[in-house]
Design a protein around this motif. Structure first.
Motif, PDB file in Angstrom:
ATOM      1  N   UNK A 165       0.808  -1.209   0.000  1.00  0.00           N
ATOM      2  CA  UNK A 165       0.000   0.000   0.000  1.00  0.00           C
ATOM      3  C   UNK A 165       0.841   1.258   0.000  1.00  0.00           C
ATOM      4  N   UNK A 166       0.423   2.189  -0.838  1.00  0.00           N
ATOM      5  CA  UNK A 166       0.911   3.553  -0.739  1.00  0.00           C
ATOM      6  C   UNK A 166       0.118   4.234   0.376  1.00  0.00           C
ATOM      7  N   UNK A 167       0.811   4.923   1.241  1.00  0.00           N
ATOM      8  CA  UNK A 167       0.173   5.550   2.386  1.00  0.00           C
ATOM      9  C   UNK A 167       0.135   7.058   2.214  1.00  0.00           C
ATOM     10  N   UNK A 168      -0.946   7.637   2.670  1.00  0.00           N
ATOM     11  CA  UNK A 168      -1.180   9.062   2.531  1.00  0.00           C
ATOM     12  C   UNK A 168      -1.619   9.666   3.855  1.00  0.00           C
ATOM     13  N   UNK A 169      -1.314  10.930   4.002  1.00  0.00           N
ATOM     14  CA  UNK A 169      -1.935  11.765   5.017  1.00  0.00           C
ATOM     15  C   UNK A 169      -2.741  12.850   4.318  1.00  0.00           C
ATOM     16  N   UNK A 207       5.503   5.782  -0.598  1.00  0.00           N
ATOM     17  CA  UNK A 207       5.405   4.431  -1.126  1.00  0.00           C
ATOM     18  C   UNK A 207       6.133   3.468  -0.210  1.00  0.00           C
ATOM     19  N   UNK A 208       5.973   2.202  -0.501  1.00  0.00           N
ATOM     20  CA  UNK A 208       6.669   1.192   0.279  1.00  0.00           C
ATOM     21  C   UNK A 208       8.177   1.341   0.175  1.00  0.00           C
ATOM     22  N   UNK A 209       8.637   1.851  -0.950  1.00  0.00           N
ATOM     23  CA  UNK A 209      10.055   2.078  -1.144  1.00  0.00           C
ATOM     24  C   UNK A 209      10.529   3.430  -0.656  1.00  0.00           C
ATOM     25  N   UNK A 210       9.681   4.130   0.090  1.00  0.00           N
ATOM     26  CA  UNK A 210      10.022   5.389   0.748  1.00  0.00           C
ATOM     27  C   UNK A 210      10.137   6.570  -0.210  1.00  0.00           C
ATOM     28  N   UNK A 211       9.532   6.475  -1.374  1.00  0.00           N
ATOM     29  CA  UNK A 211       9.381   7.662  -2.201  1.00  0.00           C
ATOM     30  C   UNK A 211       8.296   8.531  -1.601  1.00  0.00           C
ATOM     31  N   UNK A 212       8.585   9.793  -1.432  1.00  0.00           N
ATOM     32  CA  UNK A 212       7.660  10.700  -0.763  1.00  0.00           C
ATOM     33  C   UNK A 212       7.235  11.832  -1.670  1.00  0.00           C
ATOM     34  N   UNK A 213       6.088  12.371  -1.365  1.00  0.00           N
ATOM     35  CA  UNK A 213       5.579  13.539  -2.050  1.00  0.00           C
ATOM     36  C   UNK A 213       4.838  14.377  -1.025  1.00  0.00           C
ATOM     37  N   UNK A 214       4.888  15.691  -1.194  1.00  0.00           N
ATOM     38  CA  UNK A 214       4.302  16.612  -0.234  1.00  0.00           C
ATOM     39  C   UNK A 214       3.522  17.698  -0.935  1.00  0.00           C
ATOM     40  N   UNK A 215       2.532  18.201  -0.249  1.00  0.00           N
ATOM     41  CA  UNK A 215       1.958  19.452  -0.663  1.00  0.00           C
ATOM     42  C   UNK A 215       3.082  20.479  -0.607  1.00  0.00           C
ATOM     43  N   UNK A 216       3.227  21.220  -1.679  1.00  0.00           N
ATOM     44  CA  UNK A 216       4.385  22.090  -1.818  1.00  0.00           C
ATOM     45  C   UNK A 216       4.541  23.051  -0.648  1.00  0.00           C
ATOM     46  N   UNK A 217       3.446  23.578  -0.164  1.00  0.00           N
ATOM     47  CA  UNK A 217       3.512  24.559   0.902  1.00  0.00           C
ATOM     48  C   UNK A 217       3.937  23.970   2.238  1.00  0.00           C
ATOM     49  N   UNK A 218       3.877  22.666   2.363  1.00  0.00           N
ATOM     50  CA  UNK A 218       4.204  22.006   3.616  1.00  0.00           C
ATOM     51  C   UNK A 218       5.600  21.395   3.635  1.00  0.00           C
ATOM     52  N   UNK A 219       6.177  21.242   2.482  1.00  0.00           N
ATOM     53  CA  UNK A 219       7.488  20.624   2.421  1.00  0.00           C
ATOM     54  C   UNK A 219       8.492  21.464   3.195  1.00  0.00           C
ATOM     55  N   UNK A 272       8.447  21.570   6.540  1.00  0.00           N
ATOM     56  CA  UNK A 272       7.891  21.545   7.889  1.00  0.00           C
ATOM     57  C   UNK A 272       7.350  20.173   8.257  1.00  0.00           C
ATOM     58  N   UNK A 273       6.810  19.475   7.269  1.00  0.00           N
ATOM     59  CA  UNK A 273       6.209  18.168   7.509  1.00  0.00           C
ATOM     60  C   UNK A 273       7.068  17.084   6.887  1.00  0.00           C
ATOM     61  N   UNK A 274       7.152  15.964   7.574  1.00  0.00           N
ATOM     62  CA  UNK A 274       7.900  14.824   7.070  1.00  0.00           C
ATOM     63  C   UNK A 274       7.078  13.559   7.242  1.00  0.00           C
ATOM     64  N   UNK A 275       6.871  12.843   6.163  1.00  0.00           N
ATOM     65  CA  UNK A 275       6.176  11.568   6.218  1.00  0.00           C
ATOM     66  C   UNK A 275       7.205  10.448   6.207  1.00  0.00           C
ATOM     67  N   UNK A 276       6.935   9.418   6.967  1.00  0.00           N
ATOM     68  CA  UNK A 276       7.811   8.260   6.999  1.00  0.00           C
ATOM     69  C   UNK A 276       6.975   7.025   7.291  1.00  0.00           C
ATOM     70  N   UNK A 277       7.562   5.878   7.095  1.00  0.00           N
ATOM     71  CA  UNK A 277       6.851   4.644   7.404  1.00  0.00           C
ATOM     72  C   UNK A 277       7.808   3.616   7.953  1.00  0.00           C
ATOM     73  N   UNK A 278       7.274   2.760   8.782  1.00  0.00           N
ATOM     74  CA  UNK A 278       8.011   1.650   9.339  1.00  0.00           C
ATOM     75  C   UNK A 278       7.259   0.396   8.933  1.00  0.00           C
TER      76      UNK A 278
END
Length: 118
Positions: A32-36, A52-64, A66-72
């Motif tokens: 699964x690709x995970x989203x907030x 993504x499962x491979x830790x590719x990330x994408x952000x709303x431009x205005x939040x990049x 300040x915010x960091x998404x990660x997964x375990x």
């Protein structure tokens, strides 16, 4: 049964930090690709970040930045680290899981409230 359970929300002062967690169960987490997402009163639900499962990330431009998404993947958990919070960040934050399988399922969590005081 499938569950996405968000936690970590609460009241924080402007400029503070908060770390949200979303624990998944009942799914093969790595598939699964995970989203907030977040939704403030009177506003549409908006994408915050994805990973993504491979830790590719994408952000709303205005939040990049300040915010960091990660997964375990070992813990079936996705996180959202939120720093330098602003009153405009106040919203209900939702976790979403999207299957990589074509026509596969999509799941939403119940959300966790983030309140930022000015």
């Amino acid at each position: 049964q499938v569950q996405l359970v968000e936690s970590g929300g609460g009241l924080v002062q402007a400029g503070g930090s908060l770390r949200l967690s979303c624990a998944a169960s009942g799914i093969i987490f790595r598939d699964y690709v995970m989203y907030w997402f977040r939704q403030a009163p009177g506003k549409q639900r908006e994408l915050v970040a994805s990973i993504t499962s491979g830790d590719y990330t994408d952000y709303q431009a205005s939040l990049k930045g300040r915010f960091t998404i990660s997964r375990d993947n070992a813990k079936d958990t996705v996180y959202l680290q939120m720093n330098s919070l602003k009153p405009d960040d106040a919203a209900v934050y939702y976790c979403k899981a999207v299957s990589s399988t074509e026509f596969g399922p999509i799941y939403w969590g119940q959300g966790t409230q983030v309140t930022v005081s000015s």
